[in-house]
Write a protein that holds these residues in place. Structure first.
Motif, PDB file in Angstrom:
ATOM      1  N   SER A  31       0.850  -1.181   0.000  1.00 24.09           N
ATOM      2  CA  SER A  31       0.000   0.000   0.000  1.00 24.09           C
ATOM      3  C   SER A  31       0.888   1.232   0.000  1.00 24.09           C
ATOM      4  CB  SER A  31      -0.906   0.031   1.235  1.00 24.09           C
ATOM      5  OG  SER A  31      -0.134   0.256   2.401  1.00 24.09           O
ATOM      6  N   LEU A  32       0.283   2.352  -0.365  1.00 26.75           N
ATOM      7  CA  LEU A  32       1.018   3.613  -0.372  1.00 26.75           C
ATOM      8  C   LEU A  32       0.084   4.666   0.199  1.00 26.75           C
ATOM      9  CD1 LEU A  32       2.411   6.276  -1.460  1.00 26.75           C
ATOM     10  CD2 LEU A  32       3.904   4.293  -1.467  1.00 26.75           C
ATOM     11  N   GLN A  33       0.586   5.400   1.174  1.00 24.29           N
ATOM     12  CA  GLN A  33      -0.231   6.423   1.799  1.00 24.29           C
ATOM     13  C   GLN A  33       0.417   7.789   1.616  1.00 24.29           C
ATOM     14  OE1 GLN A  33      -1.102   5.437   5.871  1.00 24.29           O
ATOM     15  NE2 GLN A  33      -1.648   3.329   5.401  1.00 24.29           N
ATOM     16  N   TRP A  34      -0.427   8.810   1.551  1.00 25.74           N
ATOM     17  CA  TRP A  34       0.047  10.194   1.507  1.00 25.74           C
ATOM     18  C   TRP A  34      -0.496  10.934   2.724  1.00 25.74           C
ATOM     19  CZ3 TRP A  34       3.442  12.472  -1.833  1.00 25.74           C
ATOM     20  CH2 TRP A  34       3.765  11.778  -3.008  1.00 25.74           C
ATOM     21  N   TYR A  35       0.392  11.694   3.371  1.00 27.36           N
ATOM     22  CA  TYR A  35       0.035  12.505   4.522  1.00 27.36           C
ATOM     23  C   TYR A  35       0.417  13.954   4.244  1.00 27.36           C
ATOM     24  CZ  TYR A  35      -0.228   8.194   7.291  1.00 27.36           C
ATOM     25  OH  TYR A  35      -0.563   6.950   7.783  1.00 27.36           O
ATOM     26  N   ARG A  36      -0.294  14.882   4.895  1.00 26.49           N
ATOM     27  CA  ARG A  36       0.091  16.292   4.883  1.00 26.49           C
ATOM     28  C   ARG A  36       0.328  16.735   6.320  1.00 26.49           C
ATOM     29  NH1 ARG A  36      -3.740  19.753   1.785  1.00 26.49           N
ATOM     30  NH2 ARG A  36      -5.076  19.714   3.617  1.00 26.49           N
ATOM     31  N   LEU A  45      -3.461  11.887   7.494  1.00 24.99           N
ATOM     32  CA  LEU A  45      -3.625  11.062   6.301  1.00 24.99           C
ATOM     33  C   LEU A  45      -4.512  11.749   5.268  1.00 24.99           C
ATOM     34  CD1 LEU A  45      -3.151   8.121   5.090  1.00 24.99           C
ATOM     35  CD2 LEU A  45      -5.510   7.718   5.784  1.00 24.99           C
ATOM     36  N   LEU A  46      -4.059  11.718   3.994  1.00 26.07           N
ATOM     37  CA  LEU A  46      -4.873  12.203   2.885  1.00 26.07           C
ATOM     38  C   LEU A  46      -5.545  11.041   2.161  1.00 26.07           C
ATOM     39  CD1 LEU A  46      -2.432  14.846   1.355  1.00 26.07           C
ATOM     40  CD2 LEU A  46      -4.450  15.288   2.768  1.00 26.07           C
ATOM     41  N   VAL A  47      -4.747   9.988   1.852  1.00 25.92           N
ATOM     42  CA  VAL A  47      -5.293   8.887   1.065  1.00 25.92           C
ATOM     43  C   VAL A  47      -4.441   7.647   1.235  1.00 25.92           C
ATOM     44  CG1 VAL A  47      -3.953   9.209  -1.052  1.00 25.92           C
ATOM     45  CG2 VAL A  47      -6.307   8.423  -1.220  1.00 25.92           C
ATOM     46  N   THR A  48      -5.052   6.481   1.007  1.00 26.37           N
ATOM     47  CA  THR A  48      -4.340   5.212   0.924  1.00 26.37           C
ATOM     48  C   THR A  48      -4.684   4.567  -0.412  1.00 26.37           C
ATOM     49  OG1 THR A  48      -4.467   4.841   3.306  1.00 26.37           O
ATOM     50  CG2 THR A  48      -4.012   2.920   1.933  1.00 26.37           C
ATOM     51  N   VAL A  49      -3.674   4.128  -1.159  1.00 25.84           N
ATOM     52  CA  VAL A  49      -3.897   3.381  -2.402  1.00 25.84           C
ATOM     53  C   VAL A  49      -3.284   1.996  -2.234  1.00 25.84           C
ATOM     54  CG1 VAL A  49      -4.204   5.290  -4.005  1.00 25.84           C
ATOM     55  CG2 VAL A  49      -1.891   4.588  -3.398  1.00 25.84           C
ATOM     56  N   VAL A  50      -3.990   0.975  -2.737  1.00 22.79           N
ATOM     57  CA  VAL A  50      -3.539  -0.402  -2.494  1.00 22.79           C
ATOM     58  C   VAL A  50      -3.417  -1.235  -3.763  1.00 22.79           C
ATOM     59  CG1 VAL A  50      -4.443  -0.446  -0.148  1.00 22.79           C
ATOM     60  CG2 VAL A  50      -5.891  -1.207  -2.039  1.00 22.79           C
TER      61      VAL A  50
ATOM     62  N   CYS B  91       4.039  10.453  18.453  1.00 23.63           N
ATOM     63  CA  CYS B  91       3.439   9.153  18.699  1.00 23.63           C
ATOM     64  C   CYS B  91       2.364   8.947  17.637  1.00 23.63           C
ATOM     65  CB  CYS B  91       2.821   9.132  20.096  1.00 23.63           C
ATOM     66  SG  CYS B  91       1.866   7.664  20.472  1.00 23.63           S
ATOM     67  N   ALA B  92       2.171   7.692  17.224  1.00 25.43           N
ATOM     68  CA  ALA B  92       1.112   7.376  16.268  1.00 25.43           C
ATOM     69  C   ALA B  92       0.450   6.071  16.679  1.00 25.43           C
ATOM     70  CB  ALA B  92       1.665   7.264  14.849  1.00 25.43           C
ATOM     71  N   ILE B  93      -0.804   5.912  16.274  1.00 24.61           N
ATOM     72  CA  ILE B  93      -1.536   4.681  16.544  1.00 24.61           C
ATOM     73  C   ILE B  93      -2.080   4.133  15.241  1.00 24.61           C
ATOM     74  CG2 ILE B  93      -2.148   5.340  18.876  1.00 24.61           C
ATOM     75  CD1 ILE B  93      -4.934   6.059  17.881  1.00 24.61           C
ATOM     76  N   GLY B  94      -2.335   2.828  15.209  1.00 24.56           N
ATOM     77  CA  GLY B  94      -2.904   2.210  14.023  1.00 24.56           C
ATOM     78  C   GLY B  94      -3.492   0.859  14.360  1.00 24.56           C
ATOM     79  N   THR B  95      -4.446   0.419  13.533  1.00 21.69           N
ATOM     80  CA  THR B  95      -5.071  -0.886  13.761  1.00 21.69           C
ATOM     81  C   THR B  95      -4.354  -1.986  12.997  1.00 21.69           C
ATOM     82  OG1 THR B  95      -6.624  -0.455  11.968  1.00 21.69           O
ATOM     83  CG2 THR B  95      -7.329   0.093  14.208  1.00 21.69           C
ATOM     84  N   ASP B  96      -3.536  -1.612  11.996  1.00 19.45           N
ATOM     85  CA  ASP B  96      -2.804  -2.589  11.199  1.00 19.45           C
ATOM     86  C   ASP B  96      -1.449  -1.995  10.905  1.00 19.45           C
ATOM     87  OD1 ASP B  96      -3.347  -5.050   8.991  1.00 19.45           O
ATOM     88  OD2 ASP B  96      -1.827  -3.585   8.416  1.00 19.45           O
ATOM     89  N   SER B  97      -0.418  -2.793  10.973  1.00 15.59           N
ATOM     90  CA  SER B  97       0.918  -2.217  10.844  1.00 15.59           C
ATOM     91  C   SER B  97       1.241  -1.796   9.416  1.00 15.59           C
ATOM     92  CB  SER B  97       1.975  -3.207  11.319  1.00 15.59           C
ATOM     93  OG  SER B  97       2.009  -4.337  10.463  1.00 15.59           O
ATOM     94  N   SER B  98       0.702  -2.482   8.441  1.00 16.62           N
ATOM     95  CA  SER B  98       1.216  -2.280   7.090  1.00 16.62           C
ATOM     96  C   SER B  98       0.312  -1.481   6.168  1.00 16.62           C
ATOM     97  CB  SER B  98       1.513  -3.632   6.446  1.00 16.62           C
ATOM     98  OG  SER B  98       0.323  -4.380   6.327  1.00 16.62           O
ATOM     99  N   THR B  99      -0.970  -1.494   6.396  1.00 17.10           N
ATOM    100  CA  THR B  99      -1.824  -0.851   5.390  1.00 17.10           C
ATOM    101  C   THR B  99      -2.786   0.177   5.951  1.00 17.10           C
ATOM    102  OG1 THR B  99      -3.492  -2.569   5.615  1.00 17.10           O
ATOM    103  CG2 THR B  99      -1.789  -2.924   3.951  1.00 17.10           C
ATOM    104  N   ASP B 100      -2.967   0.213   7.220  1.00 10.80           N
ATOM    105  CA  ASP B 100      -4.027   1.062   7.753  1.00 10.80           C
ATOM    106  C   ASP B 100      -3.516   2.443   8.091  1.00 10.80           C
ATOM    107  OD1 ASP B 100      -6.573   1.665   8.420  1.00 10.80           O
ATOM    108  OD2 ASP B 100      -6.703   0.315  10.132  1.00 10.80           O
ATOM    109  N   THR B 101      -4.441   3.324   8.277  1.00  9.37           N
ATOM    110  CA  THR B 101      -4.120   4.689   8.642  1.00  9.37           C
ATOM    111  C   THR B 101      -3.329   4.725   9.937  1.00  9.37           C
ATOM    112  OG1 THR B 101      -6.188   5.434   7.689  1.00  9.37           O
ATOM    113  CG2 THR B 101      -5.127   6.904   9.267  1.00  9.37           C
TER     114      THR B 101
END
Lengths: 111, 113
Positions: A31-36, A45-50, B91-101
């Motif tokens: 996956s690839l995410q973009w943040y601002r 987070l702005l978006v996640t593309v998978v 610090c950051a939190i997430g529900t999944d290490s690889s794909t989640d926000t």
């Protein structure tokens, strides 16, 4: 070794112009995410593309994930002063491995 | 608002003193992370946790330790602070290490004199 290279590092443009920033790697990501990030705050987070080749639009922002899932781009149409900030890309890998962040592109939009 | 707080928000300390930064979440997320952000280096992962008492090192873990005795709290300790540890810590939190926000806290600005 920097797994994710972002370019350009700095970009200063006039309000109303279009721009594209890039996030490149030799590695494949799930996956690839973009943040601002704005000054004094944490990244948002702005978006996640998978999916390879995926294109997502968020108002004036268009995000694309490369077909091979090694690169991504962010295109902003008609930039506004509110777009000013640090744009970070982050790549996801499998299992418990955390996201990998690029160093960011610092965008300044001048009125 | 992702329900993450960091304390303190600002701290000035002297070389050689121990420092503990706290991250607290109200979301009950499994994953928690500590990053430092420095000009020219971007965000660098220090340590992360994938559950209570389950932690692992990131790319810049030397000089830092962490503890997670409860889901909601993740502590970062600088055993003996050095000037090179002057930075902004997120610090950051997430529900999944690889794909989640990942939701980030507001940051702690630490200055080591």
């Amino acid at each position: 070794t920097q797994l994710l290279e972002q370019s350009p590092q700095f970009l200063s443009i006039q309000e109303g112009e279009n721009l594209t920033v890039y996030c490149n790697s030799s590695s494949v990501f799930s996956s690839l995410q973009w943040y601002r990030q704005e000054p004094g705050e944490g990244p948002v987070l702005l978006v996640t593309v998978v999916t390879g080749g995926e294109v997502k639009k968020l108002k004036r922002l268009t995000f694309q994930f490369g077909d091979a899932r090694k690169d991504s781009s962010l295109h902003i149409t008609a930039a506004q002063t509110g777009d000013t900030g640090l744009y970070l890309c982050a790549g996801g890998r499998s299992g418990n491995t955390p996201l990998v962040f690029g160093k960011g592109t610092r965008l300044s939009v001048i009125a | 608002d992702a329900g993450i707080t960091q304390s303190p928000r600002h701290k000035v300390t002297e070389t050689g003193t121990p420092v503990t930064l706290r991250c607290h979440q109200t979301e009950n997320h499994r994953y928690m992370y500590w990053y430092r952000q420095d000009p020219g280096h971007g965000l660098r992962l220090i340590h992360y946790s994938y559950g209570v008492k389950d932690t692992d090192k990131g790319e810049v873990s030397d000089g830092y330790s962490v503890s997670r005795s409860k889901t909601e709290d993740f502590l970062l300790t600088l055993e003996s602070a050095t000037s090179s540890q002057t930075s902004v810590y997120f610090c950051a939190i997430g529900t999944d290490s690889s794909t989640d926000t990942q939701y980030f806290g507001p940051g702690t600005r630490l200055t080591v004199l």
